[in-house]
Write a protein that holds these residues in place. Structure first.
Motif, PDB file in Angstrom:
ATOM      1  N   GLU A 514      36.065  89.198  94.080  1.00 41.05           N
ATOM      2  CA  GLU A 514      37.491  89.486  93.919  1.00 41.05           C
ATOM      3  C   GLU A 514      37.723  90.328  92.671  1.00 41.05           C
ATOM      4  OE1 GLU A 514      40.511  90.392  95.011  1.00 41.05           O
ATOM      5  OE2 GLU A 514      40.254  88.626  96.254  1.00 41.05           O
ATOM      6  N   ALA A 515      37.163  91.523  92.699  1.00 44.24           N
ATOM      7  CA  ALA A 515      37.137  92.362  91.505  1.00 44.24           C
ATOM      8  C   ALA A 515      38.502  92.922  91.138  1.00 44.24           C
ATOM      9  CB  ALA A 515      36.157  93.514  91.713  1.00 44.24           C
ATOM     10  N   THR A 516      39.527  92.744  91.973  1.00 46.01           N
ATOM     11  CA  THR A 516      40.857  93.266  91.642  1.00 46.01           C
ATOM     12  C   THR A 516      41.833  92.158  91.277  1.00 46.01           C
ATOM     13  OG1 THR A 516      41.596  93.170  93.947  1.00 46.01           O
ATOM     14  CG2 THR A 516      40.524  95.194  93.217  1.00 46.01           C
ATOM     15  N   SER A 517      41.352  90.938  91.167  1.00 45.59           N
ATOM     16  CA  SER A 517      42.265  89.810  90.995  1.00 45.59           C
ATOM     17  C   SER A 517      42.983  89.827  89.656  1.00 45.59           C
ATOM     18  CB  SER A 517      41.508  88.492  91.149  1.00 45.59           C
ATOM     19  OG  SER A 517      40.530  88.365  90.145  1.00 45.59           O
ATOM     20  N   SER A 518      42.393  90.493  88.656  1.00 44.51           N
ATOM     21  CA  SER A 518      42.999  90.484  87.318  1.00 44.51           C
ATOM     22  C   SER A 518      43.824  91.735  87.037  1.00 44.51           C
ATOM     23  CB  SER A 518      41.897  90.363  86.256  1.00 44.51           C
ATOM     24  OG  SER A 518      41.214  89.152  86.400  1.00 44.51           O
ATOM     25  N   LEU A 519      44.024  92.569  88.041  1.00 47.87           N
ATOM     26  CA  LEU A 519      44.678  93.853  87.811  1.00 47.87           C
ATOM     27  C   LEU A 519      46.153  93.796  88.193  1.00 47.87           C
ATOM     28  CD1 LEU A 519      41.940  96.216  89.257  1.00 47.87           C
ATOM     29  CD2 LEU A 519      42.310  95.610  86.876  1.00 47.87           C
ATOM     30  N   LEU A 526      44.523 101.963  92.367  1.00 48.84           N
ATOM     31  CA  LEU A 526      43.512 102.900  91.875  1.00 48.84           C
ATOM     32  C   LEU A 526      42.119 102.295  91.940  1.00 48.84           C
ATOM     33  CD1 LEU A 526      45.463 104.265  88.766  1.00 48.84           C
ATOM     34  CD2 LEU A 526      45.135 105.404  90.974  1.00 48.84           C
ATOM     35  N   ILE A 527      42.025 101.016  91.602  1.00 45.30           N
ATOM     36  CA  ILE A 527      40.718 100.366  91.621  1.00 45.30           C
ATOM     37  C   ILE A 527      40.220 100.178  93.048  1.00 45.30           C
ATOM     38  CG2 ILE A 527      39.463  98.261  91.019  1.00 45.30           C
ATOM     39  CD1 ILE A 527      40.088 100.167  88.714  1.00 45.30           C
ATOM     40  N   GLN A 528      41.133  99.889  93.984  1.00 47.44           N
ATOM     41  CA  GLN A 528      40.721  99.785  95.382  1.00 47.44           C
ATOM     42  C   GLN A 528      40.077 101.086  95.844  1.00 47.44           C
ATOM     43  OE1 GLN A 528      40.483  97.395  97.378  1.00 47.44           O
ATOM     44  NE2 GLN A 528      42.089  95.862  97.154  1.00 47.44           N
ATOM     45  N   GLU A 529      40.680 102.184  95.442  1.00 43.81           N
ATOM     46  CA  GLU A 529      40.098 103.482  95.788  1.00 43.81           C
ATOM     47  C   GLU A 529      38.734 103.661  95.122  1.00 43.81           C
ATOM     48  OE1 GLU A 529      41.102 108.225  95.090  1.00 43.81           O
ATOM     49  OE2 GLU A 529      42.687 106.732  94.903  1.00 43.81           O
ATOM     50  N   ALA A 530      38.631 103.246  93.843  1.00 36.25           N
ATOM     51  CA  ALA A 530      37.348 103.346  93.134  1.00 36.25           C
ATOM     52  C   ALA A 530      36.305 102.444  93.779  1.00 36.25           C
ATOM     53  CB  ALA A 530      37.542 102.966  91.669  1.00 36.25           C
ATOM     54  N   MET A 531      36.729 101.261  94.235  1.00 36.74           N
ATOM     55  CA  MET A 531      35.790 100.352  94.882  1.00 36.74           C
ATOM     56  C   MET A 531      35.259 100.936  96.187  1.00 36.74           C
ATOM     57  SD  MET A 531      37.654  96.667  94.208  1.00 36.74           S
ATOM     58  CE  MET A 531      36.778  95.935  95.561  1.00 36.74           C
ATOM     59  N   GLU A 532      36.129 101.650  96.902  1.00 42.31           N
ATOM     60  CA  GLU A 532      35.661 102.303  98.123  1.00 42.31           C
ATOM     61  C   GLU A 532      34.542 103.294  97.795  1.00 42.31           C
ATOM     62  OE1 GLU A 532      36.411 102.011 101.341  1.00 42.31           O
ATOM     63  OE2 GLU A 532      37.667 100.269 100.922  1.00 42.31           O
ATOM     64  N   ARG A 533      34.717 104.033  96.731  1.00 40.30           N
ATOM     65  CA  ARG A 533      33.661 104.971  96.323  1.00 40.30           C
ATOM     66  C   ARG A 533      32.411 104.208  95.888  1.00 40.30           C
ATOM     67  NH1 ARG A 533      38.057 107.520  93.566  1.00 40.30           N
ATOM     68  NH2 ARG A 533      37.301 106.658  91.597  1.00 40.30           N
ATOM     69  N   THR A 539      24.810  98.355 100.233  1.00 41.56           N
ATOM     70  CA  THR A 539      25.042  97.058 100.857  1.00 41.56           C
ATOM     71  C   THR A 539      25.969  96.275  99.938  1.00 41.56           C
ATOM     72  OG1 THR A 539      22.829  97.108 101.814  1.00 41.56           O
ATOM     73  CG2 THR A 539      23.956  94.980 101.741  1.00 41.56           C
ATOM     74  N   SER A 540      27.139  95.915 100.443  1.00 35.31           N
ATOM     75  CA  SER A 540      28.170  95.324  99.585  1.00 35.31           C
ATOM     76  C   SER A 540      28.614  93.984 100.149  1.00 35.31           C
ATOM     77  CB  SER A 540      29.386  96.261  99.473  1.00 35.31           C
ATOM     78  OG  SER A 540      28.991  97.524  98.976  1.00 35.31           O
ATOM     79  N   ILE A 541      28.700  93.008  99.252  1.00 37.62           N
ATOM     80  CA  ILE A 541      29.177  91.668  99.603  1.00 37.62           C
ATOM     81  C   ILE A 541      30.412  91.400  98.754  1.00 37.62           C
ATOM     82  CG2 ILE A 541      28.635  89.211  99.659  1.00 37.62           C
ATOM     83  CD1 ILE A 541      25.673  90.009  99.874  1.00 37.62           C
ATOM     84  N   VAL A 542      31.539  91.175  99.417  1.00 39.41           N
ATOM     85  CA  VAL A 542      32.798  90.975  98.713  1.00 39.41           C
ATOM     86  C   VAL A 542      33.285  89.560  98.967  1.00 39.41           C
ATOM     87  CG1 VAL A 542      35.182  91.770  98.432  1.00 39.41           C
ATOM     88  CG2 VAL A 542      33.370  93.413  98.995  1.00 39.41           C
ATOM     89  N   ILE A 543      33.356  88.747  97.907  1.00 44.38           N
ATOM     90  CA  ILE A 543      33.956  87.424  98.012  1.00 44.38           C
ATOM     91  C   ILE A 543      35.459  87.608  97.890  1.00 44.38           C
ATOM     92  CG2 ILE A 543      34.128  85.125  96.988  1.00 44.38           C
ATOM     93  CD1 ILE A 543      31.297  85.440  95.972  1.00 44.38           C
ATOM     94  N   SER A 548      43.795  91.024 101.463  1.00 38.92           N
ATOM     95  CA  SER A 548      44.022  92.472 101.468  1.00 38.92           C
ATOM     96  C   SER A 548      42.786  93.220 100.993  1.00 38.92           C
ATOM     97  CB  SER A 548      45.217  92.816 100.571  1.00 38.92           C
ATOM     98  OG  SER A 548      44.983  92.378  99.244  1.00 38.92           O
ATOM     99  N   THR A 549      41.918  92.525 100.235  1.00 41.22           N
ATOM    100  CA  THR A 549      40.715  93.160  99.701  1.00 41.22           C
ATOM    101  C   THR A 549      39.715  93.511 100.801  1.00 41.22           C
ATOM    102  OG1 THR A 549      40.985  91.803  97.715  1.00 41.22           O
ATOM    103  CG2 THR A 549      38.858  92.880  98.002  1.00 41.22           C
TER     104      THR A 549
END
Length: 612
Positions: A514-519, A526-533, A539-543, A548-549
């Motif tokens: 949950e890398a955007t939880s503190s934003l 902006l970070i969602q877009e950066a995370m897409e890049r 290989t990506s694992i997103v908790i 919405s993440t």
């Protein structure tokens, strides 16, 4: 603490120290040889004192002969004195090098082991207490080296040598001094071991708790201030200090009584020796020079015996100080590399859980039982589920913070349990929910995964993570210190630094907790877009705590009690009538507080804390 445990603890500490002395045997031999030679010079001094008195008393007719004999005695005493000083200096120079080598080694090795203990162990121990155990044990080495090599070794030589010299002239005197010295040393050791040591160990344990309590409050000072709880923390520490005060007062009182008992024994022994010397003179079996020899020898013995009592007390105290550090060496590491483990090389990033069974220590029910899953190379996976459903444990097992009870986990076909742990973790970038930064510069924190990265790559990573703008506004830009655990930055800023760290690491596998939880909302887009890049081609694992993440991920896995109960894309799962994912998504969309989801958005769970 029991008497037996105190005896065992001191034995373990001494065995540990002697084992490391053997690795430095040439230094130890040099120091011991110098001190023994210096002690021999000290031991012979009374002999020439007696010769001096006899020379003056034995030649009443020929003063010239008396003078020459006296000069020879004085010259020999001067030679012995100079030799003693030079030899002690050489021994001190050697022990400085020996002790510093041992202190550096012990601190480094203890730190090495602590770094590799399990996450559960770290979760159950205060950082301040750990540091206190290491530093207290490190400095105890200095005292133990001095006591054993500079103090006790020469003292024992003097006691044995004086007893033999006196016994050579008068067997009764030698037996008396020898027996008295043995009795004194034995009583001193027994008092220290069984009377003072247990109290000292309790005092040390409470001293460790002081460091833990202080570190706990100071680390959480922001929380203390936010609740105006300074006085409450003062009271809390005061209770710890009160207990330390009582235990330490008891320890010091016992040590004082021990010292008084030793002084009483010395006074009795001195009276007996002096009475025996006078009796020998009265019987005509000793001259004035003999009496001088006896008295000078005994005064040296008396001084060494007095010091031995203090040395035994200090030895016991330093052994207690080292005990907790030595325990680090006896404790097994959390997860150890197998013999012959080879580095793991990750290129594609395919991950396979093959019939994995795992249960936490002390639990009867397995969290994962015969669990299998394949994540394709470059696939983006979302993990969704209530608190305790196994999402974080799934990632812990991949990082090999725990080993599976059965089954295997493969990365690019390599069983991670057969590989070197560091090589595995270095190729899996982690962006945690609550990022922790070192009290170092922003540049050093971003480059932690690639410490030799050039500055332009560090800045490029910061731009990708939308961190560059706030960094250049800092007083020293990328060279700004962030404070302990990054306390000088906001939560969103710390998160962006953690994202920049992942960008720069450029690993084949990525874990986002949950890398955007503190934003804030503006930064989140902006970070969602950066995370897409960031996830592209990896290989990506997103908790996921906020659903919405995971909307754009390739596959979403819904966990429940260690099982995958639903699987599919966001569109597929949200249309599944009565499904868990649909229910969670609808409730979040409506802004309702839901059991489990609210927990995860506010703080995750115990296993997540342990993971961090």
């Amino acid at each position: 603490m029991s008497q037996r445990s105190s005896e065992n603890a001191i034995r373990e500490v001494l065995t540990f120290l002697l084992r490391h002395w053997w690795r430095e045997k040439w230094f130890v031999a040099w120091v011991a040889g110098c001190m023994l030679s210096a002690t021999a010079a000290d031991l012979l001094m009374p002999v020439y004192s007696g010769h001096l008195v006899d020379a003056l008393a034995a030649h009443p007719v020929s003063r010239a002969m008396a003078l020459m004999a006296a000069i020879r005695a004085i010259a020999m005493m001067a030679f012995l004195g100079v030799s003693l000083a030079l030899l002690r200096y050489a021994g001190m120079a050697g022990i400085i090098r020996l002790t510093l080598r041992l202190m550096s080694r012990f601190a480094g090795q203890a730190f090495w082991r602590v770094q590799r203990f399990s996450t559960d162990w770290h979760a159950n121990n205060f950082a301040g207490a750990i540091v206190r155990r290491i530093t207290r044990g490190m400095w105890a080495v200095d005292m133990m080296d001095d006591i054993l090599l500079l103090d006790l070794l020469p003292a024992l030589v003097v006691l044995v040598g004086s007893s033999l010299l006196l016994g050579w002239h008068w067997p009764i005197m030698g037996a008396l001094v020898g027996a008295g010295a043995v009795a004194y040393i034995t009583i001193s050791i027994l008092l220290s071991l069984y009377y003072v040591s247990p109290a000292s160990r309790l005092s040390n344990a409470q001293d460790t708790r002081i460091g833990a309590a202080m570190a706990d409050s100071i680390t959480c000072n922001t929380v203390v201030k936010s609740f105006g709880a300074e006085r409450r923390e003062d009271v809390r520490l005061g209770r710890v200090l009160d207990k330390w005060h009582r235990r330490t007062a008891r320890s010091w009182t016992f040590a004082t009584r021990n010292g008084a008992a030793q002084q009483l024994l010395l006074q009795v022994l001195r009276a007996v020796v002096l009475a025996c010397a006078v009796w020998l003179w009265w019987k005509g079996r000793a001259t004035a020079g003999d009496l001088t020899f006896v008295l000078t020898s005994y005064f040296i013995v008396h001084g060494y015996l007095r010091d031995i009592g203090q040395h035994v007390r200090n030895l016991q105290r330093s052994a207690n100080d080292m005990e907790e550090m030595v325990q680090f060496y006896a404790r097994p590491l959390g997860i150890e590399d197998r013999p012959g483990a080879v580095p793991i090389r990750v290129r594609e990033g395919e991950i396979v859980y093959d019939h994995v069974t795992f249960r936490y220590a002390g639990q009867t029910d397995a969290l994962f039982e015969d669990f299998s899953l394949r994540i394709r190379s470059g696939e983006r996976i979302g993990l969704v589920g209530h608190s305790g459903s196994g999402k974080t444990t799934f990632v812990k097992l991949l990082h090999r913070l725990y080993d599976a009870d059965s089954g295997s986990i493969l990365v690019d076909g390599q069983d991670i349990s057969h590989g070197v742990q560091e090589s595995l973790r270095a190729q899996i970038a982690l962006v945690p929910q609550e990022p922790i930064l070192f009290h170092r510069t922003l540049a050093e924190n971003i480059a932690y995964g690639r410490p030799n990265a050039p500055m332009h790559e560090i800045e490029a990573a910061a731009r990708l993570a939308n961190a560059h703008d706030f960094i250049v506004r800092q007083p020293k830009g990328y060279q700004t210190l962030v404070g302990e655990r990054g306390v000088k930055l906001s939560g969103g800023e710390r998160q962006r630094v953690a994202l920049a760290r992942a960008f720069l690491a450029n690993t084949p596998v990525l874990v986002l907790d949950e890398a955007t939880s503190s934003l804030d909302s503006e930064s989140e887009a902006l970070i969602q877009e950066a995370m897409e890049r960031l996830m592209a081609g990896r290989t990506s694992i997103v908790i996921a705590h906020r659903l919405s993440t995971v909307r754009m991920l390739d596959r979403i896995l819904v966990f429940e009690r260690g099982r995958i109960i639903e699987e599919g894309t966001h569109e597929e799962l949200v249309r599944r009538i009565g499904g868990t994912y649909q229910r969670l998504f609808e409730r979040q969309a409506l802004g309702l507080v839901v059991d489990g989801i609210d927990e995860e958005e506010t703080g995750f769970n115990d296993e997540a804390l342990a993971y961090e």
